[in-house]
Design an enzyme around this catalytic site. Structure first.
Site, short mmCIF file in Angstrom:
data_model
loop_
_atom_site.label_atom_id
_atom_site.label_comp_id
_atom_site.label_asym_id
_atom_site.label_seq_id
_atom_site.Cartn_x
_atom_site.Cartn_y
_atom_site.Cartn_z
N SER A 1 0.81 -1.21 0.00
CA SER A 1 0.00 0.00 0.00
C SER A 1 0.85 1.27 0.00
O SER A 1 1.60 1.51 -0.93
CB SER A 1 -0.96 -0.04 1.20
OG SER A 1 -1.91 0.98 1.13
N ASP B 1 -2.49 6.47 -3.49
CA ASP B 1 -1.36 5.82 -2.85
C ASP B 1 -0.82 4.73 -3.76
O ASP B 1 -1.29 4.55 -4.88
CB ASP B 1 -1.75 5.27 -1.47
CG ASP B 1 -2.70 4.10 -1.55
OD1 ASP B 1 -3.38 3.93 -2.59
OD2 ASP B 1 -2.79 3.33 -0.57
N ASP C 1 -1.02 1.55 -4.06
CA ASP C 1 -1.83 0.46 -4.62
C ASP C 1 -3.22 0.90 -5.04
O ASP C 1 -4.04 0.07 -5.44
CB ASP C 1 -1.90 -0.72 -3.65
CG ASP C 1 -2.81 -0.47 -2.46
OD1 ASP C 1 -2.88 0.70 -2.00
OD2 ASP C 1 -3.43 -1.42 -1.96
N ASP D 1 -5.87 2.31 -3.38
CA ASP D 1 -7.09 2.22 -2.59
C ASP D 1 -7.28 3.41 -1.65
O ASP D 1 -8.24 3.46 -0.89
CB ASP D 1 -7.17 0.89 -1.81
CG ASP D 1 -6.10 0.75 -0.74
OD1 ASP D 1 -5.26 1.66 -0.60
OD2 ASP D 1 -6.11 -0.28 -0.04
#
Length: 445
Positions: free
Chosen positions: A101, A240, A242, A244
């Protein structure tokens, strides 16, 4: 039952340190394959962000899954919510995301989605953990799984994102700066907004495997603020690593966080009579958000921090909107998990409908002063349970006299204690937060 490997958001850690090692990923892939092929042959998708270690772990997972007799569909770099969506559309038994993440490149992790594109049930995670600790066996050669690459994955997801807004949507005349954090959204996010008519300036879209989240993205918005002002853009959007989480910046360079974005989406849905129930926030959601929604007669409740808890509360109540001030926003009428691109689309669409700027919407309600301080700790001892910390919390709470909140919690992904104090006086709030953080630091020393 105590978990050995899975945390609140999958398995995460420093690359090269157990369990984030190639040999563990091989065994994890095998265990997952065995768990999901209980009913025979199965298909499992693998997506990843842009970390250099992702390629190594992708190969290890693929080998383990194939050894268990599972076929593997490789998506390449793809946002986490895209993996959830594509797992559903390919009718796969599960999806796997290789990502840490918003963490730096030297971290990585694994999270799973069920065939419905939701987080795995606890019992399935526990089954995988049990299998990891059993001897690995390889299926007969004729039963080995095969791997193939999905070449049109990005195009499929772009169309899905665009389907979350009306077909008549036209962002012509809108100038955006998009920061992709050198991460998984770098190909798809600019295309989504360009295809809807916006003029897009892109930063943070040159991943080299090592620069993901490095001074860019939703946790480092300084470059985005500067770019928005320099380019005279209407607003900026930061994702961010990834994809999400989302944060925004208005045309003046002011940051608009997840709480403020939630309010924009919620009130827009309410005005269009499409808000089912209310809004789910978390223990970290600003008190001002709760009061502003209450003034609009929109119910609000708090879940534990973490998108899995927000989603669980939404499902329990039958509500369609929830999120965190960090920028995890779940629009359940469109997705099964937090999706930064889709959340950003809903915000921009609301601004266009209302003829308002993001700056105007940002000032629609008053945020209570809130100070968050992270304190790093090590070892198994719980600093929050220490008598000195409890006494300090009680003292601060009493002095606030019911005009604010105090929250101490351990991060689910990093060895941090998060100290949060919120109230109506910014100077008092900061002083109390620093006072608490000092006590926690002394206990952790």
């Amino acid at each position: 039952m105590t978990r050995k490997y899975f945390g609140t958001d999958g398995i995460r850690g420093h690359v090269g340190q157990a369990p984030i090692t190639p040999d563990f990923m091989l065994k994890l892939g095998w265990a997952a394959g065995m768990a999901f092929r209980k009913q025979g042959k199965c298909r499992i998708l693998i997506g990843k962000d842009t970390r250099i270690s992702g390629y190594m772990f992708e190969s290890a997972l693929q080998a383990g899954l194939s050894a268990a007799g599972a076929d593997v569909l490789l998506l390449g770099p793809m946002p986490t919510p895209a993996v959830a969506y594509l797992t559903r559309t390919f009718h796969a038994e599960a999806g796997i995301v290789i990502s840490a993440s918003h963490n730096p490149h030297h971290d990585n992790g694994i999270k799973f989605f069920s065939g419905r594109g939701t987080k795995l049930p606890d019992e399935v995670e526990l089954m995988i953990e049990e299998l990891i600790d059993t001897p690995m066996t390889v299926v007969e050669s004729a039963q080995l799984g095969k791997a193939s690459r999905i070449n049109d994955a990005a195009g499929r997801y772009i169309e899905f994102c665009k389907s979350s807004v009306p077909t008549s949507t036209d962002f012509s005349g809108l100038k955006l700066v998009i920061d992709c954090a050198h991460g998984a959204t770098y190909k798809v996010a600019p295309s989504v907004f360009r295809e809807l008519g916006a003029e897009v300036v892109v930063i943070g879209a040159q991943p080299d495997g090592l620069n993901i989240n490095a001074d860019v993205g939703s946790t480092h918005v300084g470059q985005l603020q500067k770019a928005v002002v320099e380019h005279g853009a209407d607003l900026g959007i930061a994702f961010d690593g990834d994809g999400d989480r989302v944060m925004m910046v208005d045309h003046t360079g002011a940051v608009v966080d997840g709480d403020e974005l939630l309010y924009i989406i919620a009130t827009d849905l309410q005005e269009r009579e499409r808000l089912t129930g209310g809004v789910v926030g978390t223990l970290m959601s600003n008190l001002g958000l709760e009061l502003a929604l209450k003034a609009r007669e929109i119910p609000f409740c708090r879940a534990k921090v973490g998108d899995r808890y927000v989603i669980a509360e939404m499902l329990d109540k039958g509500w369609v909107l929830g999120g965190e001030n960090s920028g995890h926003i779940v629009c359940a009428q469109h997705t099964t998990t937090g999706d930064a691109i889709i959340a950003a689309l809903q915000v921009v669409l609301a601004l266009r409908r209302r003829g308002q700027t993001l700056a105007q919407e940002r000032l629609a309600w008053h945020k209570c002063p809130q100070v968050l301080i992270n304190v790093r700790f090590s070892g198994d001892r719980d600093p929050i349970a220490h008598p000195s910390v409890k006494a300090a919390c009680d003292s601060v709470t009493e002095r606030m006299g019911g005009r604010g909140r105090v929250l101490l919690r351990k991060s689910g992904t990093e060895p941090l204690v998060r100290v949060m104090v919120e109230g109506d006086d910014e100077i008092q709030v900061r002083g109390m937060a620093e006072e608490l953080a000092k006590v926690v630091t002394e206990v952790c020393a």
